[in-house]
Enzyme design. Structure first.
Site, PDB file in Angstrom:
ATOM      1  CB  THR A  42     -11.154  -1.791  -2.928  1.00 49.55           C
ATOM      2  OG1 THR A  42     -10.290  -1.172  -2.068  1.00 49.55           O
ATOM      3  CG2 THR A  42     -10.281  -2.132  -4.150  1.00 49.55           C
ATOM      4  CE1 TYR A  53      -3.381  -2.272   5.127  1.00 49.56           C
ATOM      5  CE2 TYR A  53      -3.077   0.147   4.616  1.00 49.56           C
ATOM      6  CZ  TYR A  53      -3.624  -1.006   4.056  1.00 49.56           C
ATOM      7  OH  TYR A  53      -3.601  -1.242   2.880  1.00 49.56           O
ATOM      8  CB  SER A 110      -1.057  -0.073   1.146  1.00 48.64           C
ATOM      9  OG  SER A 110      -1.535   1.267   1.408  1.00 48.64           O
ATOM     10  CE  LYS A 139      -1.107  -3.856   3.320  1.00 40.11           C
ATOM     11  NZ  LYS A 139      -0.963  -4.977   2.692  1.00 40.11           N
TER      12      LYS A 139
END
Length: 291
Positions: A214, A179, A166, A183
């Protein structure tokens, strides 16, 4: 090192929706044999149906029969799409799934590690269980699956391992501490693994999507583990995941190792400021709440 998806056995995690579903459909269109994983079986079945339609639409009957005849012996007698559902956060389940994946066609040519979960909560409001779940799902699961699949690739001196990271793996952002940490950990692991495998015939690529349309923000976890349930504005107007998937496969097939996709101006500017002007980056990104 260029290669083609045609006839390759491709295992995709997180194939039930979003980028993963689009990657699966595009791979089917290019003639790959697919193993599709996720937790949601009905959604995986929908992906498989889309893949089958894409395959049929891209080949006339004569070419389809010819491709089947020329496919490798390990893939010839199997369905074009095989479903392999499991919970990525369960260490035993993912190792069992990896062993099953290796037996379906006798090999895995391309491992696409796409599955993951995001976060929308400040660090002080995120429980340790939720933080650890995100790290387990996004990072440790990828490491375990690679550990299980890599020996087979090494024995054949060929294979492709791609991890969908990401833009949060290139810079930090508020409400995404777990998160972003997961990553960044992916980037460190796969870039290091790449150096160890230099000259082995195995390609290790990291994909850094920017803003893609998304449901990842809707499915992100709040600090207590509940579903965030809101679509981020930059994702709402993000790139069509079908375009994203085509770009990813195009670049992977040319042997590209670091792939930035759907990187519009805000993503490029954010990474640039984070790297070269961190104080300015912090002031800027804290105003509007992140990516």
């Amino acid at each position: 090192m260029s290669w083609s998806l045609s006839g390759k056995v491709v295992w995709i995690t997180g194939a039930s929706s979003g980028i993963g579903r689009s990657l699966a459909v595009e791979a089917a269109r290019r003639g790959a044999w697919l193993i599709l994983s996720g937790r949601n079986v009905p959604a995986l079945e929908e992906t498989a149906a889309l893949c089958e339609r894409a395959r049929l639409a891209s080949e006339n009957q004569q070419n389809a029969q010819k491709d089947e005849q020329e496919a490798s012996p390990g893939a010839r007698n199997h369905a074009a799409c095989t479903l392999l559902p499991f919970d990525l956060a369960d260490p035993e389940a993912r190792l069992e799934a990896a062993q099953k994946a290796l037996t379906i066609h006798g090999r895995i040519d391309v491992l696409m590690l796409n599955a993951g979960v995001s976060q929308r909560a400040k660090f002080v409001e995120t429980s340790a269980d939720v933080f650890n779940l995100i790290m387990e799902t996004n990072f440790f699961a990828a490491v375990d699956i690679v550990r299980a699949v890599l020996p087979q690739m090494c024995s054949h001196s060929s294979g492709v391992i791609a991890c969908v990271s990401s833009v949060a793996g290139l810079m930090g952002a508020p409400w995404r501490t777990a998160y972003s940490a997961s990553k960044h950990a992916q980037a460190g692991f796969f870039s290091s693994l790449r150096t160890e495998l230099y000259g082995s015939g195995i390609q290790i690529s990291i994909v850094y999507p920017g803003f893609v349309r998304t449901a990842i923000s809707e499915n992100a976890l709040a600090g207590d583990g509940t579903r965030h349930g809101k679509l981020d504005p930059l994702q709402k107007f993000g790139q069509n995941p079908e375009v994203t998937a085509r770009t990813i496969w195009d670049k992977l097939e040319t042997g590209k190792l670091d792939i930035k996709v759907a990187f519009e101006l805000k993503a490029r500017l954010g990474v640039f400021l984070s790297r070269y002007f961190p104080a300015l980056f912090v002031r800027s990104i804290s105003r509007h709440g992140g990516l």
